[in-house]
Design a protein around this motif. Sequence first.
Motif, PDB file in Angstrom:
ATOM      1  N   TRP A  31      60.948 -52.919  12.357  1.00 28.84           N
ATOM      2  CA  TRP A  31      60.901 -52.178  13.612  1.00 28.84           C
ATOM      3  C   TRP A  31      60.097 -50.904  13.406  1.00 28.84           C
ATOM      4  O   TRP A  31      60.199 -50.015  12.184  1.00 28.84           O
ATOM      5  N   HIS A  32      59.210 -50.549  14.232  1.00 32.50           N
ATOM      6  CA  HIS A  32      58.462 -49.237  13.987  1.00 32.50           C
ATOM      7  C   HIS A  32      58.439 -48.315  15.415  1.00 32.50           C
ATOM      8  O   HIS A  32      58.563 -48.781  16.396  1.00 32.50           O
ATOM      9  N   ASN A  33      58.698 -47.073  14.956  1.00 32.70           N
ATOM     10  CA  ASN A  33      58.498 -46.023  16.162  1.00 32.70           C
ATOM     11  C   ASN A  33      57.551 -45.993  17.070  1.00 32.70           C
ATOM     12  O   ASN A  33      57.690 -45.495  18.236  1.00 32.70           O
ATOM     13  N   ASP A  34      56.450 -46.079  16.443  1.00 36.81           N
ATOM     14  CA  ASP A  34      55.260 -45.921  17.411  1.00 36.81           C
ATOM     15  C   ASP A  34      54.785 -46.956  18.303  1.00 36.81           C
ATOM     16  O   ASP A  34      54.191 -46.708  19.341  1.00 36.81           O
ATOM     17  N   ASP A  35      55.646 -47.998  18.492  1.00 38.19           N
ATOM     18  CA  ASP A  35      55.347 -49.320  19.419  1.00 38.19           C
ATOM     19  C   ASP A  35      56.729 -49.717  20.036  1.00 38.19           C
ATOM     20  O   ASP A  35      56.844 -50.414  20.754  1.00 38.19           O
ATOM     21  N   GLY A  36      57.994 -49.365  19.160  1.00 37.46           N
ATOM     22  CA  GLY A  36      59.243 -49.793  19.631  1.00 37.46           C
ATOM     23  C   GLY A  36      59.545 -51.275  19.438  1.00 37.46           C
ATOM     24  O   GLY A  36      60.594 -51.517  20.030  1.00 37.46           O
ATOM     25  N   VAL A  90      49.509 -40.734   5.831  1.00 40.77           N
ATOM     26  CA  VAL A  90      50.355 -40.914   6.847  1.00 40.77           C
ATOM     27  C   VAL A  90      51.755 -40.805   6.292  1.00 40.77           C
ATOM     28  O   VAL A  90      52.345 -41.527   5.616  1.00 40.77           O
ATOM     29  N   PRO A  91      52.472 -39.484   6.810  1.00 43.19           N
ATOM     30  CA  PRO A  91      53.842 -39.436   6.330  1.00 43.19           C
ATOM     31  C   PRO A  91      54.769 -40.518   7.166  1.00 43.19           C
ATOM     32  O   PRO A  91      54.378 -40.755   8.414  1.00 43.19           O
ATOM     33  N   ALA A  92      55.762 -40.807   6.330  1.00 41.38           N
ATOM     34  CA  ALA A  92      56.687 -42.112   6.859  1.00 41.38           C
ATOM     35  C   ALA A  92      57.943 -41.742   6.402  1.00 41.38           C
ATOM     36  O   ALA A  92      58.111 -41.244   5.252  1.00 41.38           O
ATOM     37  N   SER A  93      59.006 -42.142   6.982  1.00 37.15           N
ATOM     38  CA  SER A  93      60.408 -42.546   6.637  1.00 37.15           C
ATOM     39  C   SER A  93      60.677 -43.737   6.920  1.00 37.15           C
ATOM     40  O   SER A  93      60.485 -44.566   7.995  1.00 37.15           O
ATOM     41  N   LEU A  94      61.411 -44.554   5.830  1.00 31.06           N
ATOM     42  CA  LEU A  94      61.862 -45.978   6.367  1.00 31.06           C
ATOM     43  C   LEU A  94      63.369 -46.017   5.964  1.00 31.06           C
ATOM     44  O   LEU A  94      63.801 -45.377   5.047  1.00 31.06           O
ATOM     45  N   ARG A 102      68.306 -58.760  -0.766  1.00 31.93           N
ATOM     46  CA  ARG A 102      67.021 -59.160  -0.102  1.00 31.93           C
ATOM     47  C   ARG A 102      66.874 -58.051   1.097  1.00 31.93           C
ATOM     48  O   ARG A 102      67.919 -57.671   1.769  1.00 31.93           O
ATOM     49  N   ILE A 103      65.713 -57.853   1.552  1.00 26.23           N
ATOM     50  CA  ILE A 103      65.698 -56.810   2.852  1.00 26.23           C
ATOM     51  C   ILE A 103      65.750 -57.457   3.944  1.00 26.23           C
ATOM     52  O   ILE A 103      65.217 -58.574   4.206  1.00 26.23           O
ATOM     53  N   SER A 104      66.730 -57.099   4.484  1.00 28.21           N
ATOM     54  CA  SER A 104      67.342 -57.566   6.101  1.00 28.21           C
ATOM     55  C   SER A 104      66.639 -57.130   7.245  1.00 28.21           C
ATOM     56  O   SER A 104      66.548 -57.614   8.220  1.00 28.21           O
ATOM     57  N   ARG A 105      66.318 -55.685   7.061  1.00 25.24           N
ATOM     58  CA  ARG A 105      65.848 -54.714   8.067  1.00 25.24           C
ATOM     59  C   ARG A 105      65.244 -53.704   7.501  1.00 25.24           C
ATOM     60  O   ARG A 105      65.572 -53.109   6.769  1.00 25.24           O
ATOM     61  N   ILE A 106      64.087 -53.176   8.172  1.00 24.98           N
ATOM     62  CA  ILE A 106      63.452 -51.891   7.808  1.00 24.98           C
ATOM     63  C   ILE A 106      63.108 -51.192   9.370  1.00 24.98           C
ATOM     64  O   ILE A 106      62.718 -51.894  10.140  1.00 24.98           O
ATOM     65  N   ASP A 107      63.555 -49.904   9.503  1.00 31.40           N
ATOM     66  CA  ASP A 107      63.279 -49.155  10.586  1.00 31.40           C
ATOM     67  C   ASP A 107      62.205 -48.108  10.095  1.00 31.40           C
ATOM     68  O   ASP A 107      62.725 -47.401   9.274  1.00 31.40           O
ATOM     69  N   GLU A 108      60.925 -48.205  10.615  1.00 28.79           N
ATOM     70  CA  GLU A 108      59.865 -47.397   9.962  1.00 28.79           C
ATOM     71  C   GLU A 108      59.377 -46.340  11.131  1.00 28.79           C
ATOM     72  O   GLU A 108      59.352 -46.636  12.101  1.00 28.79           O
ATOM     73  N   TYR A 109      59.622 -45.067  10.496  1.00 29.75           N
ATOM     74  CA  TYR A 109      58.910 -43.953  11.340  1.00 29.75           C
ATOM     75  C   TYR A 109      57.750 -43.426  10.754  1.00 29.75           C
ATOM     76  O   TYR A 109      57.821 -42.857   9.949  1.00 29.75           O
ATOM     77  N   VAL A 110      56.883 -43.356  11.471  1.00 28.40           N
ATOM     78  CA  VAL A 110      55.507 -43.052  11.089  1.00 28.40           C
ATOM     79  C   VAL A 110      55.095 -41.892  11.914  1.00 28.40           C
ATOM     80  O   VAL A 110      55.291 -41.936  13.209  1.00 28.40           O
TER      81      VAL A 110
END
Length: 128
Positions: A31-36, A90-94, A102-110
């Motif tokens: 998931w990305h904050n810039d497009d939801g 590009v500053p970001a937080s994940l 294994r990676i099951s979910r990423i919530d990314e804020y850029v």
Amino acid sequence: MNDLADRFFAAVSRGDEATLTELYAPDALIWHNDDGQEQTVTENLRVLRWLSRTLDDMRYEDIRRHRLPDGFAQQHVLRATLPGHGPLEVPASLFVRVVDERISRIDEYVDSAATRPLRAPAAHPREH
């Protein structure tokens, strides 16, 4: 957890889809904050492939990583050169959820203002 995170970000930097596919759970969502929007692994790999082909000298710096009960959080600055534009920062937080190593979910804020040059027409040359 640090090994998984190091392998993941190194694979992104190299555009190593095989390793990324290994590290993602098959049904992972990103998931990305810039497009939801949530992306599937396939959709995310397409974007990461584009980034690795578009940006020169892509790297993660100023990394601060914190272990969480179900994964890890990472703050960083993605630095690269965007041809036709110049340096990109590009500053970001994940927030990364891990299940069975294994990676099951990423919530990314850029910082969406910092990614604006990536959305400019020059970053998407038309294919002839």
